[in-house]
Design an enzyme around this catalytic site. Sequence first.
Site, PDB file in Angstrom:
ATOM      1  N   LYS A  52      -2.023  -3.755  -5.141  1.00 47.09           N
ATOM      2  CA  LYS A  52      -3.339  -4.387  -4.944  1.00 47.09           C
ATOM      3  C   LYS A  52      -3.343  -5.832  -5.423  1.00 47.09           C
ATOM      4  CE  LYS A  52      -3.766  -0.855  -3.272  1.00 47.09           C
ATOM      5  NZ  LYS A  52      -2.965   0.367  -3.254  1.00 47.09           N
ATOM      6  N   GLY A 184       2.015   5.717   7.283  1.00 47.35           N
ATOM      7  CA  GLY A 184       1.035   6.332   6.378  1.00 47.35           C
ATOM      8  C   GLY A 184       0.382   5.259   5.524  1.00 47.35           C
ATOM      9  N   GLU A 205       6.168   5.041  13.387  1.00 46.17           N
ATOM     10  CA  GLU A 205       5.547   6.273  12.853  1.00 46.17           C
ATOM     11  C   GLU A 205       5.897   7.424  13.800  1.00 46.17           C
ATOM     12  OE1 GLU A 205       3.605   7.623  10.238  1.00 46.17           O
ATOM     13  OE2 GLU A 205       3.790   9.392  11.516  1.00 46.17           O
ATOM     14  N   ALA A 269       8.843   4.243   3.998  1.00 38.27           N
ATOM     15  CA  ALA A 269       7.592   4.739   3.407  1.00 38.27           C
ATOM     16  C   ALA A 269       7.237   6.053   4.087  1.00 38.27           C
ATOM     17  CB  ALA A 269       6.487   3.708   3.592  1.00 38.27           C
ATOM     18  N   ALA A 320      -4.000   8.524  -7.679  1.00 42.68           N
ATOM     19  CA  ALA A 320      -4.107   8.269  -9.116  1.00 42.68           C
ATOM     20  C   ALA A 320      -5.372   8.890  -9.716  1.00 42.68           C
ATOM     21  CB  ALA A 320      -4.098   6.764  -9.357  1.00 42.68           C
ATOM     22  N   HIS A 443     -30.729  -3.366   1.177  1.00 43.02           N
ATOM     23  CA  HIS A 443     -30.572  -4.211   2.363  1.00 43.02           C
ATOM     24  C   HIS A 443     -30.429  -5.657   1.925  1.00 43.02           C
ATOM     25  CE1 HIS A 443     -31.130  -5.735   6.425  1.00 43.02           C
ATOM     26  NE2 HIS A 443     -31.990  -6.615   5.907  1.00 43.02           N
TER      27      HIS A 443
HETATM   28  P1  FAD Z   1       3.096   9.122 -12.062  1.00 43.32           P
HETATM   29  O1  FAD Z   1       2.183   7.962 -11.979  1.00 43.32           O
HETATM   30  O2  FAD Z   1       4.261   9.161 -11.140  1.00 43.32           O
HETATM   31  O3  FAD Z   1       3.597   9.182 -13.566  1.00 43.32           O
HETATM   32  C1  FAD Z   1       4.549  10.099 -13.993  1.00 43.32           C
HETATM   33  C2  FAD Z   1       5.206   9.542 -15.231  1.00 43.32           C
HETATM   34  O4  FAD Z   1       6.029  10.546 -15.797  1.00 43.32           O
HETATM   35  C3  FAD Z   1       6.120   8.353 -14.954  1.00 43.32           C
HETATM   36  O5  FAD Z   1       5.781   7.292 -15.811  1.00 43.32           O
HETATM   37  C4  FAD Z   1       7.523   8.880 -15.243  1.00 43.32           C
HETATM   38  O6  FAD Z   1       8.371   7.889 -15.807  1.00 43.32           O
HETATM   39  C5  FAD Z   1       7.218   9.960 -16.278  1.00 43.32           C
HETATM   40  N1  FAD Z   1       8.220  11.020 -16.332  1.00 43.32           N
HETATM   41  C6  FAD Z   1       8.729  11.746 -15.308  1.00 43.32           C
HETATM   42  N2  FAD Z   1       9.562  12.687 -15.773  1.00 43.32           N
HETATM   43  C7  FAD Z   1       9.597  12.551 -17.109  1.00 43.32           C
HETATM   44  C8  FAD Z   1      10.274  13.243 -18.145  1.00 43.32           C
HETATM   45  N3  FAD Z   1      11.068  14.277 -17.888  1.00 43.32           N
HETATM   46  N4  FAD Z   1      10.084  12.831 -19.415  1.00 43.32           N
HETATM   47  C9  FAD Z   1       9.267  11.769 -19.701  1.00 43.32           C
HETATM   48  N5  FAD Z   1       8.592  11.099 -18.759  1.00 43.32           N
HETATM   49  C10 FAD Z   1       8.743  11.485 -17.480  1.00 43.32           C
HETATM   50  N6  FAD Z   1      -3.060   6.055  -5.619  1.00 43.32           N
HETATM   51  C11 FAD Z   1      -4.356   5.713  -5.605  1.00 43.32           C
HETATM   52  O7  FAD Z   1      -5.201   6.521  -5.980  1.00 43.32           O
HETATM   53  N7  FAD Z   1      -4.763   4.486  -5.183  1.00 43.32           N
HETATM   54  C12 FAD Z   1      -3.883   3.551  -4.755  1.00 43.32           C
HETATM   55  O8  FAD Z   1      -4.285   2.440  -4.379  1.00 43.32           O
HETATM   56  C13 FAD Z   1      -2.506   3.878  -4.750  1.00 43.32           C
HETATM   57  N8  FAD Z   1      -1.589   2.982  -4.346  1.00 43.32           N
HETATM   58  C14 FAD Z   1      -0.272   3.322  -4.374  1.00 43.32           C
HETATM   59  C15 FAD Z   1       0.648   2.391  -3.908  1.00 43.32           C
HETATM   60  C16 FAD Z   1       2.005   2.703  -3.901  1.00 43.32           C
HETATM   61  C17 FAD Z   1       3.004   1.668  -3.416  1.00 43.32           C
HETATM   62  C18 FAD Z   1       2.439   3.971  -4.396  1.00 43.32           C
HETATM   63  C19 FAD Z   1       3.896   4.300  -4.443  1.00 43.32           C
HETATM   64  C20 FAD Z   1       1.521   4.900  -4.847  1.00 43.32           C
HETATM   65  C21 FAD Z   1       0.165   4.592  -4.829  1.00 43.32           C
HETATM   66  N9  FAD Z   1      -0.797   5.501  -5.249  1.00 43.32           N
HETATM   67  C22 FAD Z   1      -2.119   5.174  -5.206  1.00 43.32           C
HETATM   68  C23 FAD Z   1      -0.430   6.840  -5.726  1.00 43.32           C
HETATM   69  C24 FAD Z   1      -0.434   6.893  -7.268  1.00 43.32           C
HETATM   70  O9  FAD Z   1       0.420   5.895  -7.784  1.00 43.32           O
HETATM   71  C25 FAD Z   1       0.017   8.264  -7.745  1.00 43.32           C
HETATM   72  O10 FAD Z   1      -0.765   9.263  -7.105  1.00 43.32           O
HETATM   73  C26 FAD Z   1      -0.182   8.399  -9.244  1.00 43.32           C
HETATM   74  O11 FAD Z   1       0.572   7.443  -9.936  1.00 43.32           O
HETATM   75  C27 FAD Z   1       0.237   9.800  -9.715  1.00 43.32           C
HETATM   76  O12 FAD Z   1       0.010   9.893 -11.077  1.00 43.32           O
HETATM   77  P2  FAD Z   1       0.813  10.950 -11.983  1.00 43.32           P
HETATM   78  O13 FAD Z   1       0.328  10.720 -13.378  1.00 43.32           O
HETATM   79  O14 FAD Z   1       0.741  12.270 -11.395  1.00 43.32           O
HETATM   80  O15 FAD Z   1       2.351  10.504 -11.864  1.00 43.32           O
HETATM   81  P1  NAD Z   2       2.296   9.198   3.620  1.00 42.07           P
HETATM   82  O1  NAD Z   2       2.472  10.656   3.575  1.00 42.07           O
HETATM   83  O2  NAD Z   2       0.943   8.606   3.523  1.00 42.07           O
HETATM   84  O3  NAD Z   2       2.925   8.602   4.959  1.00 42.07           O
HETATM   85  C1  NAD Z   2       4.236   8.832   5.362  1.00 42.07           C
HETATM   86  C2  NAD Z   2       4.260   8.667   6.861  1.00 42.07           C
HETATM   87  O4  NAD Z   2       5.606   8.617   7.279  1.00 42.07           O
HETATM   88  C3  NAD Z   2       3.610   9.827   7.594  1.00 42.07           C
HETATM   89  O5  NAD Z   2       2.637   9.321   8.478  1.00 42.07           O
HETATM   90  C4  NAD Z   2       4.767  10.503   8.327  1.00 42.07           C
HETATM   91  O6  NAD Z   2       4.393  11.052   9.558  1.00 42.07           O
HETATM   92  C5  NAD Z   2       5.726   9.341   8.482  1.00 42.07           C
HETATM   93  N1  NAD Z   2       7.135   9.718   8.594  1.00 42.07           N
HETATM   94  C6  NAD Z   2       7.808  10.628   7.872  1.00 42.07           C
HETATM   95  N2  NAD Z   2       9.122  10.643   8.232  1.00 42.07           N
HETATM   96  C7  NAD Z   2       9.259   9.698   9.195  1.00 42.07           C
HETATM   97  C8  NAD Z   2      10.358   9.226   9.964  1.00 42.07           C
HETATM   98  N3  NAD Z   2      11.579   9.708   9.791  1.00 42.07           N
HETATM   99  N4  NAD Z   2      10.138   8.256  10.876  1.00 42.07           N
HETATM  100  C9  NAD Z   2       8.890   7.732  11.049  1.00 42.07           C
HETATM  101  N5  NAD Z   2       7.814   8.146  10.354  1.00 42.07           N
HETATM  102  C10 NAD Z   2       7.998   9.104   9.429  1.00 42.07           C
HETATM  103  O7  NAD Z   2       3.283   8.637   2.474  1.00 42.07           O
HETATM  104  P2  NAD Z   2       3.502   7.166   1.933  1.00 42.07           P
HETATM  105  O8  NAD Z   2       2.844   6.164   2.804  1.00 42.07           O
HETATM  106  O9  NAD Z   2       4.957   7.078   1.652  1.00 42.07           O
HETATM  107  O10 NAD Z   2       2.718   7.224   0.567  1.00 42.07           O
HETATM  108  C11 NAD Z   2       3.095   8.176  -0.443  1.00 42.07           C
HETATM  109  C12 NAD Z   2       1.903   8.619  -1.236  1.00 42.07           C
HETATM  110  O11 NAD Z   2       1.410   7.530  -2.016  1.00 42.07           O
HETATM  111  C13 NAD Z   2       0.791   9.098  -0.346  1.00 42.07           C
HETATM  112  O12 NAD Z   2       0.625  10.465  -0.556  1.00 42.07           O
HETATM  113  C14 NAD Z   2      -0.425   8.349  -0.773  1.00 42.07           C
HETATM  114  O13 NAD Z   2      -1.457   9.212  -1.133  1.00 42.07           O
HETATM  115  C15 NAD Z   2       0.003   7.545  -1.984  1.00 42.07           C
HETATM  116  N6  NAD Z   2      -0.493   6.176  -1.791  1.00 42.07           N
HETATM  117  C16 NAD Z   2      -1.839   5.978  -1.864  1.00 42.07           C
HETATM  118  C17 NAD Z   2      -2.362   4.720  -1.657  1.00 42.07           C
HETATM  119  C18 NAD Z   2      -3.825   4.533  -1.733  1.00 42.07           C
HETATM  120  O14 NAD Z   2      -4.504   5.452  -2.180  1.00 42.07           O
HETATM  121  N7  NAD Z   2      -4.361   3.398  -1.336  1.00 42.07           N
HETATM  122  C19 NAD Z   2      -1.526   3.660  -1.339  1.00 42.07           C
HETATM  123  C20 NAD Z   2      -0.167   3.900  -1.236  1.00 42.07           C
HETATM  124  C21 NAD Z   2       0.332   5.176  -1.478  1.00 42.07           C
END
Ligand code: FAD
Ligand code: NAD
Length: 476
Positions: A52, A184, A205, A269, A320, A443
């Site tokens: 973000k 996605g 996709e 992704a 998150a 509004h």
């Molecule tokens: P995580 O955030 O993955 O945290 C798990 C933690 O556990 C990590 O710090 C890891 O190091 C630690 N860990 C793992 N195994 C061990 C172990 N054995 N011992 C000690 N520590 C360990 N979600 C949203 O809601 N809004 C968004 O805008 C959004 N944007 C995203 C953008 C991207 C690019 C990505 C990749 C994800 C995004 N997400 C978003 C998804 C969000 O980041 C995850 O859903 C969220 O972080 C999950 O939280 P969690 O606490 O379950 O796990």
């Molecule tokens: P996603 O599940 O949203 O999308 C993955 C996409 O890849 C799907 O549409 C799937 O059909 C496609 N796909 C899978 N295999 C493929 C292939 N071989 N060729 C072409 N397309 C293929 O997963 P993501 O975008 O990787 O994000 C991971 C997670 O992170 C999501 O579950 C999402 O909730 C979370 N996330 C959330 C936010 C947010 O809340 N704003 C932002 C980023 C990520």
Amino acid sequence: MTTEHFDIFVIGAGPGGYVAALKAAQMGAKAAVAEQHHLGGTCLNYGCIPSKALLSSAELLHSVQNARKWGVTVSGEVGFDWQEITKHKDKILRQLRGGVASLFKGRGVTQLTGHGNLDGAGRLVVTPSDGPARVVTAGKVIIATGSVPVRIPGWPTDAAVVCTSDEAVHWTSLPKKLLIVGGGVIGCEFACMMQAFGVAVTVVEMLPSLLPTLDQELGKALLAIFKGRGISCYLDTKVEGMELAAGGAAVKTRLSNGETLEFDRVLVAVGRRPNTEQLGLDSAGIQTSKRGFVPVNDHLETNVAGHYCIGDANGRCLLAHAASAHGVAAVENALGHAKPFVSPIPSAVYTFPEIASVGLSEQEARDQGLPIAIGRFPIGHLGKAMAARHTDGFVKMIRHRETGQLLGAHMLGQNATECIAATTALLHQKASMQDVADTVWAHPTISEAIKESAEDALNMGLHLPPRKIIRAPVGG
Ligand code: FAD
Ligand code: NAD
């Protein structure tokens, strides 16, 4: 080795784990958390926050590039300073990590740095990268180890060229021609961001629409916007093969439609997989699904009593705010305030315009055989949208035709990620569509489209042409 006992031990300090540890301490429990990497998990370090931060600069750049639309002229070249943008991102990540550490300190949460491993039920070994392991026991254990990006076996492994979001949020330079595999949430947010920074973007996709897990009208509308900006989108198409070319500086890809395309970088992704290996789950008897997620009941408890799993690792909802809400609920359940977790969870996608969704999509409601009525309202009909020149998008609401209940809300448009909060609160309160329509919305705002769409679902809209005339009884 010394053994210390805690009431609650949390493995992982992402948005699920750190909130769980704070909640446990707030409720008077002796709480500890093990984290092997940075505090804040994926969300803070590789996900929500860095993406973000980059998107905010991309959106501003997009607005400045289109400033003429607002009657604003910008003289000279409009550009951006990637180093400055990433410096800001890195600074806020450090600030936020520090914030989590101070919250732990303030509430007396014990923070152990290292890899946490179960060694039987209620017993853990935390091994730091240097120094001796520490053994602890706990009355209750919360697994909050999150997820990691899926990588495709057989594709080049050079992370400078074929990347996942873990690398992409920390790119030190931008590609010229980028392939995004997966349309996605990550794929769409990055496509939008990279196009604004001047990168030539192609999205591939494999399913027939962008954002296929959301209501289909959202992906369709986003596709039209992406196409208008010159983002090339291949739907129903797979990347079948990939190899390094030009001495490793380019990637040659073969698509399922027979085309061969070359890019200087690829972002894979295609989803995330649970981080539940090397966690000693077997030693405690905790079961996992075929894909490695830890199944839980509505109290977020695993098959082993007193052992909970929250956030991405349980596979219920990879967001998150879902992880944090699970964290609070699991702790309340662990400390005896038994309460099932049933709250509706909104999704927010930070493309510009934004997308947001909560509850059932039209497709999900139809698949469940529910009798539904649909309301729609184009955002472009609103005074605020016209005045602010943000006319793209719509609100779509789903209503149960027999009970009148609000079942889902789906939006594409300016501020959609903020507007969704209102419908989430209404859905949480099990409001009817009539409640949504009866609520007075300020509004001029974009959120007025929610009321208008609710009225349309009730066939009572005033700002759309009538679908059919409803004659109210006079004097009755
Ligand atoms: P995580 O955030 O993955 O945290 C798990 C933690 O556990 C990590 O710090 C890891 O190091 C630690 N860990 C793992 N195994 C061990 C172990 N054995 N011992 C000690 N520590 C360990 N979600 C949203 O809601 N809004 C968004 O805008 C959004 N944007 C995203 C953008 C991207 C690019 C990505 C990749 C994800 C995004 N997400 C978003 C998804 C969000 O980041 C995850 O859903 C969220 O972080 C999950 O939280 P969690 O606490 O379950 O796990
Ligand atoms: P996603 O599940 O949203 O999308 C993955 C996409 O890849 C799907 O549409 C799937 O059909 C496609 N796909 C899978 N295999 C493929 C292939 N071989 N060729 C072409 N397309 C293929 O997963 P993501 O975008 O990787 O994000 C991971 C997670 O992170 C999501 O579950 C999402 O909730 C979370 N996330 C959330 C936010 C947010 O809340 N704003 C932002 C980023 C990520």
